[in-house]
Design a protein around this motif. Structure first.
Motif, PDB file in Angstrom:
ATOM      1  N   UNK A  99      11.865  -0.311 -34.591  1.00 61.43           N
ATOM      2  CA  UNK A  99      10.823  -0.169 -35.605  1.00 61.43           C
ATOM      3  C   UNK A  99      11.283   0.754 -36.724  1.00 61.43           C
ATOM      4  N   UNK A 104       8.385  12.603 -24.449  1.00 62.95           N
ATOM      5  CA  UNK A 104       8.585  11.189 -24.129  1.00 62.95           C
ATOM      6  C   UNK A 104       7.279  10.415 -24.163  1.00 62.95           C
ATOM      7  N   UNK A 154      15.992   8.788 -28.141  1.00 61.26           N
ATOM      8  CA  UNK A 154      14.737   8.382 -27.513  1.00 61.26           C
ATOM      9  C   UNK A 154      14.913   8.212 -26.015  1.00 61.26           C
ATOM     10  N   UNK A 155      16.023   7.579 -25.628  1.00 66.84           N
ATOM     11  CA  UNK A 155      16.269   7.384 -24.198  1.00 66.84           C
ATOM     12  C   UNK A 155      16.366   8.715 -23.471  1.00 66.84           C
ATOM     13  N   UNK A 207       7.983   1.471 -15.475  1.00 64.37           N
ATOM     14  CA  UNK A 207       8.886   1.158 -16.588  1.00 64.37           C
ATOM     15  C   UNK A 207      10.065   2.130 -16.494  1.00 64.37           C
ATOM     16  N   UNK A 208      11.221   1.610 -16.172  1.00 62.94           N
ATOM     17  CA  UNK A 208      12.334   2.528 -15.917  1.00 62.94           C
ATOM     18  C   UNK A 208      12.797   3.226 -17.184  1.00 62.94           C
ATOM     19  N   UNK A 209      13.267   4.445 -16.993  1.00 66.03           N
ATOM     20  CA  UNK A 209      13.813   5.236 -18.088  1.00 66.03           C
ATOM     21  C   UNK A 209      14.978   6.053 -17.576  1.00 66.03           C
ATOM     22  N   UNK A 210      15.636   6.763 -18.481  1.00 59.69           N
ATOM     23  CA  UNK A 210      16.784   7.579 -18.082  1.00 59.69           C
ATOM     24  C   UNK A 210      16.282   8.919 -17.572  1.00 59.69           C
ATOM     25  N   UNK A 214      12.116  -0.444 -28.561  1.00 64.23           N
ATOM     26  CA  UNK A 214      11.171  -0.901 -29.565  1.00 64.23           C
ATOM     27  C   UNK A 214      10.998   0.099 -30.689  1.00 64.23           C
ATOM     28  N   UNK A 215      10.893   1.362 -30.344  1.00 62.42           N
ATOM     29  CA  UNK A 215      10.662   2.387 -31.369  1.00 62.42           C
ATOM     30  C   UNK A 215      11.884   2.532 -32.277  1.00 62.42           C
ATOM     31  N   UNK A 245       9.212  -6.694 -20.291  1.00 60.60           N
ATOM     32  CA  UNK A 245       8.959  -5.753 -21.384  1.00 60.60           C
ATOM     33  C   UNK A 245      10.286  -5.289 -21.989  1.00 60.60           C
ATOM     34  N   UNK A 246      11.255  -5.037 -21.122  1.00 62.30           N
ATOM     35  CA  UNK A 246      12.566  -4.643 -21.627  1.00 62.30           C
ATOM     36  C   UNK A 246      13.155  -5.774 -22.467  1.00 62.30           C
ATOM     37  N   UNK A 276       4.854   4.392 -30.218  1.00 65.37           N
ATOM     38  CA  UNK A 276       5.284   2.994 -30.230  1.00 65.37           C
ATOM     39  C   UNK A 276       4.106   2.063 -29.911  1.00 65.37           C
ATOM     40  N   UNK A 332       6.119   9.922 -27.777  1.00 62.88           N
ATOM     41  CA  UNK A 332       6.880   8.871 -28.457  1.00 62.88           C
ATOM     42  C   UNK A 332       6.457   7.495 -27.963  1.00 62.88           C
ATOM     43  N   UNK A 360      11.494  -8.207 -24.088  1.00 59.08           N
ATOM     44  CA  UNK A 360      10.761  -8.371 -25.344  1.00 59.08           C
ATOM     45  C   UNK A 360      11.186  -7.298 -26.338  1.00 59.08           C
ATOM     46  N   UNK A 403      11.694   8.473 -21.714  1.00 60.98           N
ATOM     47  CA  UNK A 403      10.632   7.488 -21.939  1.00 60.98           C
ATOM     48  C   UNK A 403      11.101   6.112 -21.495  1.00 60.98           C
ATOM     49  N   UNK A 404      10.170   5.183 -21.222  1.00 60.28           N
ATOM     50  CA  UNK A 404      10.581   3.850 -20.767  1.00 60.28           C
ATOM     51  C   UNK A 404      11.597   3.216 -21.722  1.00 60.28           C
ATOM     52  N   UNK A 405      12.618   2.584 -21.151  1.00 58.27           N
ATOM     53  CA  UNK A 405      13.666   1.947 -21.953  1.00 58.27           C
ATOM     54  C   UNK A 405      13.054   0.964 -22.940  1.00 58.27           C
ATOM     55  N   UNK A 406      12.059   0.204 -22.464  1.00 59.88           N
ATOM     56  CA  UNK A 406      11.462  -0.819 -23.309  1.00 59.88           C
ATOM     57  C   UNK A 406      10.904  -0.183 -24.587  1.00 59.88           C
ATOM     58  N   UNK A 407      10.162   0.907 -24.433  1.00 60.05           N
ATOM     59  CA  UNK A 407       9.529   1.508 -25.594  1.00 60.05           C
ATOM     60  C   UNK A 407      10.557   2.216 -26.479  1.00 60.05           C
TER      61      UNK A 407
END
Ligand code: NA
Ligand code: NA
Lengths: 438, 308, 188
Positions: free
Chosen positions: A33, C95, A17-18, C73-76, A29-30, A288-289, C102, C98, A291, A22-26
């Motif tokens: 889940x 991304x 996912x990373x 929102x930071x990401x890689x 979470x995903x 958010x990260x 979520x 996904x 949580x 996509x945002x680390x937080x989501x």
């Protein structure tokens, strides 16, 4: 499902996912889940909200947006530039003086914010262009800011120490005190490296570039006054029997805002809304990260992965220092891939019993952990400070930033080593001021 | 083999009686050889303290050692289990367990989807930097960190200021002077080393104001799915844990008193008059609010007070 | 049509952001009021702690859509950097999808949570005892808005020529440095 298999699956899911960016937080979470859904089915919909909400609905965590706000008030006003130029007038004759001003400014600024990316951004946006203008190589200019910015979470106030305090039920006021001398030590070590590096390579730009008279130097001093006022004021609220650490953050934020608004006459709506806007954005990003990390930690614990790993570490029948080394390598790997708050939320409750069992001081360990997390801030693939530098100095290739920060990473390792040999650097001040606690 | 998850917020493996209760139950159930294993998640390592109620009543969590008052936002009746002066001392707590009052409380618990397998009433104390907290007017003007909303209401009525903070901050709070006084469980008074800053401790003794109900709960949904042998093993283990708790909790109080005396802290107990004065104050504040907030609240309090 | 949707959703996210900022400011002011009341006037403080915790927490969920809009929102981004422009766009789409999944899951879960608190009239267990549905409302609201914002992002990514018009949703820069010069714009 076997614990090892499910643990590996959830970690792999997270990495996949990373990788999409996509945002680390989501992503956290995903991944959580999916794991929880496979284990408990639809039932888990009843607790996802609880876990995220109560993960961050905590009085101590309110101090995070407040300490970020303190930093934003300084960073988004001319205050940051003043701090920087005043220091430069005193340090410009020293070899690599501008690098020293940067690191010094980062250290002072760290005393006013709990966040490393904020420190990095605040000092970097003046520091990096100025250094490049005076002819410093890319790597020196960006590396020193990336590393100097990490001091934000070591020198109190500190977001990571707040999270650690909550996760391990240790006193945040005490943790802050434990960070003071290690913070000063690391600042001095960073500066020492900068001097050595600049001498070695013969960067003597500063002295030739500008000369300041004593009068000019003294004239710059009153400009530092507001900062000292803010730091002293916050410390007084914090340790003078006025308020708990969580409350002191709010008072510090208001104090900083007032000082900055009055000292720089920021009476226009735009200027003030810029401060709040950037504080809100960074707080939301961090929280958010956190949580989502709570959700991920819940999944790991629910699958018994956390407990299995903890038992494996605890069962290693080794010398306590070998244990400490193993834990540090483990944290280092986690820190490479995840932001500090996420790492602490997920690992601190698991490591804490092991650490105290092995006879280490939990406050000392918090500092070692924080320096370890500082390393993570400037290592790829996820280094918050690297992202910030990338945004401030888009012309500098990432490779140069990495090369520039690498020596500082080694300095941080050295600092951890020194702390292992002399734990008193961290424990002396809190013991002196707040009494010895077992 | 069925694996059950047990969660609580107390430190694991460090001698905390509530943790030991759950550990005992896990050991006894394993020894009963009924194909049942209990995994313990101590120190909030799975659920946050407040989230345990939702999880256990839904059947997501199987077992928990839970301070019942935490769920009083959902079932206001539970406030009565952390109500000043309603218990008094350990012997009365035991009698209270079999009273109509607790029958009513347990009915609410069962209707919500959980069941009590072991009763536990935890005692607590007061300590202050200023002087001894005995009668209500000894607390006037002090900043205190209290444990429980009903207590806060009464203490405010006594003229105190309330500061809310996690128990881990009490030590620093008293050290720096943010707090003048604290009210928490006896175990916390020892583990947080508050004797270093306290001048006087008010130990529970015969007239103790602070008691908190922290039973071991099992999810009804989960319990009903178990075989009769497994159910029997759990209930038997719960009963044994309850007896163990009753014995150990008294030792805990003694340990606190000894520790504070050794540290040179004055240790007092409330007299019957002090206790009655507090009770009068509680009737005008916490009890009154409770009766207003909760349907049948006054009857519930009366039932508790009626116990000899 | 699409353009209008994207603009409207962006504005709605900004509105949420303003609300979030106000809640943070309120939290700060109430903390200071609480300190003043307790340590200067020695008066009991009843509602302040709950208020501060809930408003700050609600602020985080309400602010999240705007931070997404701003790419905060930071990401890689390591993998992205290795790819060609075309694959990069595709990866971003994956991304975003996904992320949307979520947010939809959390919308459902937090709605359940909010609805139970509302229907059961749950209160926070404290002296003040505020109804829990008020702070909990911020969660479904925030996640619903996140979903809408993600849909806007996906539209930007899938509609040809759209990011020339609205590049805002994809400014891939960390929050802290948003208001500085040299903001990178998509596509790089
Ligand atoms: Na700091
Ligand atoms: Na990293």
């Amino acid at each position: 499902m076997n614990v090892t298999v499910s643990g590996l699956l959830i970690i792999c899911a997270l990495f996949l996912l990373l990788a999409t960016g996509m945002p680390i937080a989501f992503a956290l979470g995903l991944a959580a889940f999916v794991a929880l859904f496979l284990q408990d089915g639809l039932q888990i919909f009843y607790i996802l909200g609880d876990t995220m909400f109560s993960g961050i609905a905590n009085l101590a965590y309110v101090s995070i947006p407040m300490f970020v706000l303190m930093g934003a008030a300084v960073a988004s006003s001319p205050a940051g530039a003043d701090l920087y130029t005043s220091l430069d007038r005193w340090l410009n004759r020293v070899p690599g003086g501008l690098v020293l001003s940067n690191i010094g400014a980062c250290a002072v600024f760290s005393g006013m914010t709990g966040s490393s990316p904020a420190t990095c951004a605040a000092i970097g946006k003046m520091g990096i262009p100025e250094m490049l203008r005076r002819g410093y190589p890319n790597s020196v200019a960006t590396g020193s800011i990336a590393a100097g910015g990490t001091l934000g979470i070591l020198i109190p106030p500190s977001v990571t120490l707040i999270v650690y305090g909550i996760a391990t039920e240790t006193s945040i006021g005490r943790l802050f005190m434990a960070g003071v001398f290690p913070g000063i030590m690391l600042t001095v070590m960073f500066m020492a490296w900068a001097i050595i590096d600049c001498k070695r390579k013969g960067y003597e730009f500063d002295a030739r570039f500008v000369r300041y008279t004593l009068k000019e130097r003294l004239a710059g001093l009153p400009r530092i006054l507001p900062f000292l006022l803010i730091i002293a004021g916050t410390l007084y609220v914090l340790y003078g029997g006025i308020a708990t650490p969580s409350e002191a953050a709010g008072a510090g934020a208001l104090l900083t805002l007032l000082v900055v608004i009055i000292a720089y006459r920021l009476f226009r709506f735009r200027a003030v809304s810029g401060i709040f806007g950037s504080a809100m954005r960074e707080s939301v990003m961090i929280m958010m990260i956190m949580a989502a990390a709570e959700l991920f930690a819940f999944a790991l614990s629910s699958l018994f992965v956390t407990q299995t790993v903890a038992a494996a570490i605890a069962d290693m029948d080794v010398n306590r220092w070998v244990l400490m080394a193993v834990i540090n390598v483990f944290l280092l790997v986690c820190g490479m891939f995840l932001p500090p708050v996420a790492v602490i939320v997920m690992t601190a409750p698991m490591l804490f019993p092991i650490i105290t069992q092995a006879g280490f001081d939990p406050y000392w360990f918090a500092i070692v952990l924080t320096i370890n997390m500082e390393v993570g801030l400037i290592t790829p693939p996820i280094g918050l400070n690297l992202f910030v530098i990338n945004a401030i100095a888009p012309t500098v290739p990432t490779r140069d930033i990495l090369w520039g920060s690498l020596p500082y990473v080694l300095v941080m390792f050295l600092a951890i080593l020194i702390l292992c040999i002399f734990p008193e650097i961290a424990t002396w001040l809190p013991n002196q001021m707040l009494g010895v606690v077992e | 083999q069925t694996v059950l998850k047990a969660s609580h917020q107390f430190p694991g493996g460090k001698g905390d009686i509530r943790d030991e209760m759950v550990q005992m139950i896990a050991r006894d159930v394993a020894a009963a050889d009924v194909d049942l294993e209990i995994q313990i998640f101590p120190g909030s390592s799975l659920y946050k303290p407040n989230d345990q109620w939702n999880a256990v009543t839904r059947g997501l969590l199987d077992m928990t050692s839970f301070p019942l008052d935490y769920a009083s936002g959902r079932h206001p009746e539970f406030s009565a289990t952390l109500m000043p002066g309603l218990v008094g001392n350990f012997d009365r707590a035991k009698r209270l367990n079999d009273s109509e009052f607790m029958t009513d409380i347990k009915k609410v618990i069962e209707d919500a989807g959980a069941m009590v397998i072991a009763d536990a009433w935890l005692s607590g104390a007061f300590a202050s930097k200023q002087g001894c907290i005995t009668s209500p007017d000894t607390l006037k003007g002090q900043v205190i960190r209290a444990a429980g909303p009903a207590f806060e209401e009464m203490l405010v009525a006594a003229g105190a200021s309330i500061s809310s903070m996690p128990s881990s901050e009490i030590y620093t709070g008293m050290q720096t002077g943010v707090l003048d006084a604290a009210n928490t469980s006896s175990a916390s008074f020892v583990s947080y080393r508050l004797f270093e800053h306290a001048k006087c401790l008010t130990a529970p003794g015969e007239n103790a104001l602070w008691f908190m109900y922290e039973p071991v709960l099992v999810s009804k949904k989960v319990f009903e799915r178990l075989t009769p042998e497994q159910q029997k093993a759990i209930l038997a283990a719960g009963e044994k844990a309850e007896a163990f708790f009753d014995e150990e909790v008294r030792k805990g109080d003694q340990l606190m008193v000894d520790t504070y005396k050794k540290a040179g802290v004055e240790v007092v107990e409330m007299s019957k008059e002090d206790y009655d004065a507090w009770l009068e104050l509680a009737k005008q504040s916490s009890y009154k609010n409770f009766a207003e907030k909760v349907e049948g609240g006054d009857a519930l309090i009366e039932k508790a007070l009626a116990v000899q | 049509m699409i353009k209008a949707y994207i603009r409207w959703i962006g504005n709605l996210s900004r509105l949420f952001a303003i609300l979030s900022t106000i809640l943070i400011i309120l939290a700060m002011l109430v903390v200071c009021q609480m300190i003043l009341m307790r340590y200067v006037f020695r008066v009991a403080t009843i509602w302040q702690t709950d208020f501060v915790v809930f408003s700050a927490t609600a602020a985080m969920f309400l602010g999240a859509p705007y931070v997404l809009l701003k790419g905060g929102h930071v990401g890689v981004d390591v993998i992205e950097l290795l790819l060609s422009d075309k694959s990069r766009a595709r990866l971003r789409l994956v991304g975003a999808m996904l992320g949307l999944i979520f947010c939809v899951i959390m919308l459902a879960a937090t709605w359940v949570q909010f609805h139970e608190a509302w229907a059961g009239n749950w209160k926070h267990s404290s002296v003040w005892a505020p109804p829990l549905w008020i702070p909990l409302l911020a969660l479904p609201a925030g996640f619903a808005m996140l979903c809408l914002q993600y849909v806007a992002q996906i539209l930007v990514l899938t509609t040809p020529g759209m990011h020339a018009v609205v590049h805002d949703p994809l400014a891939a820069v960390p929050a802290v440095s948003q208001n500085q010069s040299n903001v990178k714009e998509y596509p790089r």
